[in-house]
Design an enzyme around this catalytic site. Structure first.
Site, short mmCIF file in Angstrom:
data_model
loop_
_atom_site.label_atom_id
_atom_site.label_comp_id
_atom_site.label_asym_id
_atom_site.label_seq_id
_atom_site.Cartn_x
_atom_site.Cartn_y
_atom_site.Cartn_z
N HIS A 25 48.22 6.43 32.26
CA HIS A 25 48.69 6.45 33.66
C HIS A 25 49.71 5.55 33.71
CE1 HIS A 25 48.74 7.43 37.71
NE2 HIS A 25 47.39 7.82 37.87
N ASP A 54 49.73 29.63 31.89
CA ASP A 54 49.18 30.85 30.63
C ASP A 54 49.90 30.15 29.51
OD1 ASP A 54 49.05 33.18 29.35
OD2 ASP A 54 49.73 34.41 30.93
#
Length: 452
Positions: free
Chosen positions: A175, A393
Site C-alpha cells: 500500500h 476478462d
C-alpha cells in the site's frame, strides 16, 4: 473447511520478449521518491481477488502452454509496464537529523507467484455463503506482511488458487506503493495482455506529485531499531458479510436523505454510507454521549488544480473523518447524517488537499495499526464502487465475484465494491459477531438490502 494446498511458489520478474506486444512508451525509471500519501509504512498491504468460473476446454487453450503458464507469462509482460511492482524499498539513514528516508528501487527483483489448490472449495461456497468463509483469507500471498517489509519482501504477489469449479486470482500489493485506483489499473492491464492485447490501454505515469517547496526525500522520525515498530496488533474475532444494495434501493436512500433535508445535493454514496453508519452504530448499543467516527477516503487525483494525469501510478488519497455523538447520529435521521458527510466531502478542494499534504510534511505522523484499529466506535471505509472490476476478462470470461483479504481488517472495516449489475453496490462489512447478528436483524437496515 479444506485447507489450501500450495503446488508451487516462485519469484518472477518483468520481461519484454514477446514480439506480439508493443512496448512503446514503456516507463523507464530506476528510483522513485515517496510522497506523504505513500508513506503508510506501518500499515498492511492491499489484498483483493477475483472469482472466475473454470474455462471451458476450448477456451483453456489460450496459448499452447498450460493455463497457469499463460497467466504467469502474461503477468511477466504486464509487469514490464509497471517497474515499481517488481522493485524493492531502499532506506537512507540521515545522520544530520537522526531520521530515515525511503524510496523505491526499480531493480526487477521479482514478485511472488503462487499456484495453489483447494479440492473441496466451490464457487457456490464462496458467493452463496451468508458470511464470508474464513478460508478466503488464505487465497492471498504475502499474508501478514506490513508495508515497510518491502525492503526485503516482494512489493507484489499473486496467488492463483484452483477451486472445484473455478479459479480465484488473489493479489497482494504494497500500500506504500499504490492505492486502490492503481491496484485495479494494474489488474485491468494484466487482463488486457492476457486476452491478447498488443498494448495496455493506460500507460502508468510514475513521476510522483510534489507541490512547490517540498524537499525530497522526506525525512521520517523513525527508529528502525525500535522493537515496537514490529509488535503485532491482536485483532478480535471478526465476522464478514457482503450486503448487496441494488441501484433502485440506493436511489430510494438518496431520495429519502435529500427529501428530509429539502435539498438535492446529497449523493448516492453519501446516502448509503449514512444509512450504514447509523445502523451499525445502533447495533453496537453504545452510550448516547459516546463519540462515533467514520473515516472516508478522499481521492486527490481530480481535486487538485491542475488534476493529476490519468494513469498516475502512486497513492493519491487521504482519509478524512466525520465525527458526531451516538445520540446526534441516531436522533437526527438519515438526511442529517448524510449532510455531515456531504459537507466534509465538498470541503476537500485543491487548496485543502494541498494544505493537508504540506501539513504532513511539516509534522509527519506514521500511523500504527493499533491507533488506526482501536475502539468500537469507528467505521473505516475503503475501496470504491467506481473501480473497474467486472471487465477483468483474462481470456475465458468475466469475473463473477470479488473478495478482499485480511489485510487492514478491524472491527468496523467497510470495503466497497461495484455490484455485478450496473449501479449496484456490494458492501463488505467486517465487524464483531454480535454486531453483525444485530445488523442482520435490523429491520431498517435490511429493508434496503437486496438478495443477489
Amino acid at each position: 473447511m479444506e485447507k489450501i494446498q500450495i503446488i508451487s511458489t516462485c519469484l518472477i520478474g518483468a520481461t519484454s520478449n514477446d514480439e506480439s506486444i508493443s512496448y512503446k512508451n514503456t516507463p523507464k525509471v530506476s528510483k522513485i521518491e515517496m510522497t506523504p500519501w505513500d508513506l503508510q509504512l506501518l500499515l498492511d498491504t492491499i489484498q483483493k481477488g477475483l472469482i472466475f468460473h473454470k474455462p471451458k476446454r476450448d477456451e483453456n487453450n489460450i496459448h499452447k502452454s498450460s493455463f497457469i503458464d499463460h497467466l504467469k507469462k502474461s503477468l511477466c509482460h504486464t509487469l514490464h509496464f509497471f517497474p515499481p511492482l517488481v522493485g524493492r524499498f531502499s532506506i537512507v539513514k540521515n545522520s544530520d537529523d537522526d531520521t530515515v528516508s525511503f524510496f523505491i528501487t526499480c531493480n526487477n527483483a521479482g514478485v511472488e507467484f503462487i499456484h495453489a489448490n483447494t479440492p473441496k472449495l466451490t464457487v457456490f461456497m464462496i458467493l452463496d455463503s451468508t458470511h464470508v468463509p474464513s478460508i478466503i483469507h488464505s487465497l492471498f500471498p504475502l499474508i501478514n506482511t506490513r508495508n515497510f517489509e518491502g525492503v526485503t519482501k516482494p512489493l507484489f504477489g499473486v496467488q492463483i488458487t484452483e477451486l472445484v469449479d473455478g479459479y480465484f486470482i488473489g493479489c497482494t500489493m504494497n500500500h506504500t506503493l499504490v492505492d486502490g485506483t492503481c491496484f485495479w489499473h494494474f489488474f485491468n492491464s494484466w487482463a488486457e495482455i492476457s486476452r491478447g492485447h498488443k498494448i495496455i490501454s493506460k500507460i502508468p505515469i510514475l513521476e510522483r506529485y510534489f507541490p512547490e517547496k517540498i524537499d525530497v526525500p522526506i525525512h521520517l522520525p523513525m527508529n528502525l531499531d525500535d522493537e515496537k515498530l514490529f509488535e503485532k496488533f491482536e485483532v478480535p474475532t471478526l465476522m464478514e458479510r457482503v450486503f448487496h444494495l441494488s441501484k433502485e434501493n440506493i436511489g430510494r436512500l438518496k431520495n429519502k436523505a435529500n427529501n428530509e433535508m429539502g435539498i438535492n445535493s446529497i449523493s448516492s454514496f453519501q446516502a448509503y454510507l449514512a444509512h450504514l453508519w447509523r445502523c451499525v452504530t445502533r447495533c453496537r448499543k453504545l452510550d448516547a454521549g459516546k463519540e462515533v467516527i467514520i473515516t472516508i477516503p478522499i481521492g486527490a487525483r481530480s481535486r487538485l488544480n491542475p488534476p493529476l494525469p490519468k494513469g498516475y501510478f502512486g497513492n493519491a488519497i487521504h482519509g478524512k473523518q466525520v465525527k458526531t455523538s451516538v445520540g446526534e447520529l441516531l436522533e437526527n435521521g438519515l438526511g442529517w447524517v448524510a449532510m455531515q458527510i456531504n459537507k466534509m466531502v465538498v470541503s476537500q478542494n485543491s487548496e485543502e488537499v494541498v494544505k493537508i499534504y504540506k501539513g504532513w510534511v511539516e509534522n509527519p505522523v506514521i500511523l500504527k495499526k493499533g491507533s488506526v484499529y482501536e475502539g468500537n466506535n469507528r467505521l473505516l471505509i475503503s475501496s470504491s464502487p467506481r473501480y473497474n472490476i467486472y471487465d477483468n476478462d483474462f481470456g475465458w470470461g468475466k469475473p463473477i465475484g470479488v473478495r478482499s483479504g485480511m489485510a487492514n481488517k478491524r472491527d468496523g472495516k467497510i470495503t466497497l465494491f461495484p455490484g455485478e449489475k450496473e449501479g449496484s453496490v456490494d458492501i463488505e462489512v467486517c465487524i464483531l459477531q454480535e454486531t453483525l447478528e444485530a445488523l442482520e436483524n435490523d429491520q431498517e437496515f435490511m429493508e434496503f438490502v437486496t438478495k443477489t
